[in-house]
Design a protein around this motif. Structure first.
Motif, mmCIF file in Angstrom:
data_model
loop_
_atom_site.group_PDB
_atom_site.id
_atom_site.type_symbol
_atom_site.label_atom_id
_atom_site.label_comp_id
_atom_site.label_asym_id
_atom_site.label_seq_id
_atom_site.Cartn_x
_atom_site.Cartn_y
_atom_site.Cartn_z
ATOM 1 N N GLU A 16 -46.675 -21.876 37.452
ATOM 2 C CA GLU A 16 -46.701 -22.793 38.593
ATOM 3 C C GLU A 16 -47.523 -22.226 39.739
ATOM 4 O O GLU A 16 -48.389 -22.896 40.303
ATOM 5 C CB GLU A 16 -45.271 -23.072 39.063
ATOM 6 C CG GLU A 16 -45.119 -23.526 40.511
ATOM 7 C CD GLU A 16 -45.785 -24.847 40.823
ATOM 8 O OE1 GLU A 16 -46.182 -25.040 41.989
ATOM 9 O OE2 GLU A 16 -45.924 -25.685 39.902
ATOM 10 N N GLU A 20 -50.909 -24.117 40.905
ATOM 11 C CA GLU A 20 -50.575 -25.131 41.909
ATOM 12 C C GLU A 20 -51.781 -25.548 42.742
ATOM 13 O O GLU A 20 -51.982 -26.731 43.025
ATOM 14 C CB GLU A 20 -49.463 -24.632 42.833
ATOM 15 C CG GLU A 20 -49.096 -25.614 43.937
ATOM 16 C CD GLU A 20 -48.662 -26.973 43.403
ATOM 17 O OE1 GLU A 20 -49.210 -27.989 43.879
ATOM 18 O OE2 GLU A 20 -47.801 -27.017 42.518
ATOM 19 N N SER A 26 -50.608 -28.147 37.952
ATOM 20 C CA SER A 26 -49.525 -27.189 37.709
ATOM 21 C C SER A 26 -48.355 -27.864 37.000
ATOM 22 O O SER A 26 -47.766 -27.294 36.072
ATOM 23 C CB SER A 26 -49.051 -26.585 39.037
ATOM 24 O OG SER A 26 -48.523 -27.583 39.893
ATOM 25 N N THR A 27 -48.036 -29.090 37.416
ATOM 26 C CA THR A 27 -46.921 -29.808 36.790
ATOM 27 C C THR A 27 -47.201 -30.057 35.316
ATOM 28 O O THR A 27 -46.331 -29.870 34.456
ATOM 29 C CB THR A 27 -46.660 -31.143 37.508
ATOM 30 O OG1 THR A 27 -46.382 -30.889 38.883
ATOM 31 C CG2 THR A 27 -45.476 -31.871 36.883
ATOM 32 N N ILE A 30 -46.718 -26.680 33.424
ATOM 33 C CA ILE A 30 -45.355 -26.187 33.210
ATOM 34 C C ILE A 30 -44.525 -27.158 32.377
ATOM 35 O O ILE A 30 -43.616 -26.733 31.650
ATOM 36 C CB ILE A 30 -44.633 -25.842 34.538
ATOM 37 C CG1 ILE A 30 -44.507 -27.053 35.451
ATOM 38 C CG2 ILE A 30 -45.347 -24.718 35.263
ATOM 39 C CD1 ILE A 30 -43.709 -26.770 36.719
ATOM 40 N N GLU A 47 -38.918 -27.910 37.790
ATOM 41 C CA GLU A 47 -40.361 -28.018 37.883
ATOM 42 C C GLU A 47 -40.818 -28.434 39.276
ATOM 43 O O GLU A 47 -41.959 -28.142 39.680
ATOM 44 C CB GLU A 47 -40.892 -29.025 36.851
ATOM 45 C CG GLU A 47 -40.804 -28.550 35.415
ATOM 46 C CD GLU A 47 -39.422 -28.702 34.778
ATOM 47 O OE1 GLU A 47 -39.295 -28.456 33.566
ATOM 48 O OE2 GLU A 47 -38.463 -29.065 35.500
ATOM 49 N N GLN A 51 -41.852 -25.299 43.399
ATOM 50 C CA GLN A 51 -43.083 -25.468 44.168
ATOM 51 C C GLN A 51 -42.927 -24.955 45.597
ATOM 52 O O GLN A 51 -43.925 -24.685 46.268
ATOM 53 C CB GLN A 51 -43.500 -26.935 44.182
ATOM 54 C CG GLN A 51 -43.938 -27.457 42.830
ATOM 55 C CD GLN A 51 -44.303 -28.929 42.859
ATOM 56 O OE1 GLN A 51 -44.096 -29.625 43.849
ATOM 57 N NE2 GLN A 51 -44.864 -29.414 41.769
ATOM 58 N N ALA A 226 -43.390 -17.975 41.469
ATOM 59 C CA ALA A 226 -44.407 -18.916 41.949
ATOM 60 C C ALA A 226 -45.013 -18.442 43.264
ATOM 61 O O ALA A 226 -46.219 -18.563 43.483
ATOM 62 C CB ALA A 226 -43.799 -20.307 42.117
#
Length: 268
Positions: A16, A20, A26-27, A30, A47, A51, A226
């Motif tokens: 992530e 990102e 990024s979503t 992951i 998820e 962030q 992250a």
């Protein structure tokens, strides 16, 4: 909660953070990684909540600039214009995201094949955009016109489809509308703060009764990973983009999406 689950949370947190602020989604990364690892989170809340680590990385790197904007807000028209531009760009995603939240989480987040396809299509778009000879009109991310900010805000809504990429959609929109590559990336950084903070708060509220202490530990592990990974990316991305453009990210998206489709066909 097993030790293996914590390791998976740590690895997904690193993924992530590293992705990102890159235009690679990024979503999407992951969710695909979680699918093949067999990682499950309540309502896909992990998820979203991790962030926040990436948000804090932006705050750390740009703390001086944010502080300057804050203290000069009453006296500086430039600071007020900057804040208003970010708010304007944030509003489309805030409204549409709240209205479509259930569909996004229950349908789009559960479609790994869709994620692979959007990764590939987004990669093709990045390759195409990098070939355009666009003369930048806007080179200062803090001085984007309100109309430009609003258009970038609507483009950001495309990232509600996992695999599209929030940073990718905002950066591409900025480039096509006359922003320089560094300015488009920097505005995307700034816009990430209210967008991701809003998603974090809304998801936490919607799932507040379903989260357990174990969920909290898993999310904390992903959050820390992250933060560390995003810190490294944010510090180096603008320099990398200035030298190499977005073509490397386009090829990366195509490769990940292609491998993902093959893996889905083989193992489901």
């Amino acid at each position: 909660m097993s030790f293996g689950t914590l390791i998976e949370a740590f690895l997904l947190g690193l993924l992530e953070g590293f992705t990102e602020f890159l235009p690679v989604s990024s979503t999407g990364h992951i969710l695909l990684a979680g699918h093949f690892l067999g990682f499950e989170s309540q309502g896909k809340v992990f998820e979203v909540l991790i962030q926040l680590g990436a948000i804090l990385a932006i705050l750390v790197v740009y703390f001086q600039r944010f502080w300057q904007v804050l203290v000069t807000l009453p006296s500086s028209q430039r600071s007020r214009n900057f804040v208003l531009g970010i708010v304007i760009a944030f509003l489309p995603a805030a409204v549409i995201g709240a209205l479509a939240h259930g569909f996004i989480k229950s349908v789009l987040f559960e479609s790994p094949a869709l994620i692979c396809v959007t990764l590939i299509l987004g990669g093709i778009v990045l390759l195409w955009v990098d070939t355009l000879k666009i003369r930048p009109i806007h080179t200062d991310a803090m001085a984007f016109p309100k109309s430009l900010a609003l258009k970038i805000g609507f483009a950001q809504c495309l990232a509600m489809i996992p695999g599209v990429s929030r940073s990718g959609s905002t950066i591409v929109a900025g480039l096509l509308l006359g922003a320089s590559k560094p300015a488009a990336a920097e505005f995307s950084f700034f816009l990430a703060l209210p967008t991701m903070a809003g998603a974090f708060a809304y998801d936490l509220y919607k799932n507040r009764d379903a989260l357990s202490a174990d969920d909290g530990i898993i999310i904390a592990v992903g959050f820390i990973a992250a933060f560390v990974a995003a810190l490294a990316v944010v510090r180096s991305l603008l320099t990398f983009v200035s030298k190499h453009g977005y073509t490397p990210f386009g090829w990366w998206r195509i490769a990940v999406g292609g491998v993902g489709l093959v893996a889905l066909a083989l193992v489901g």
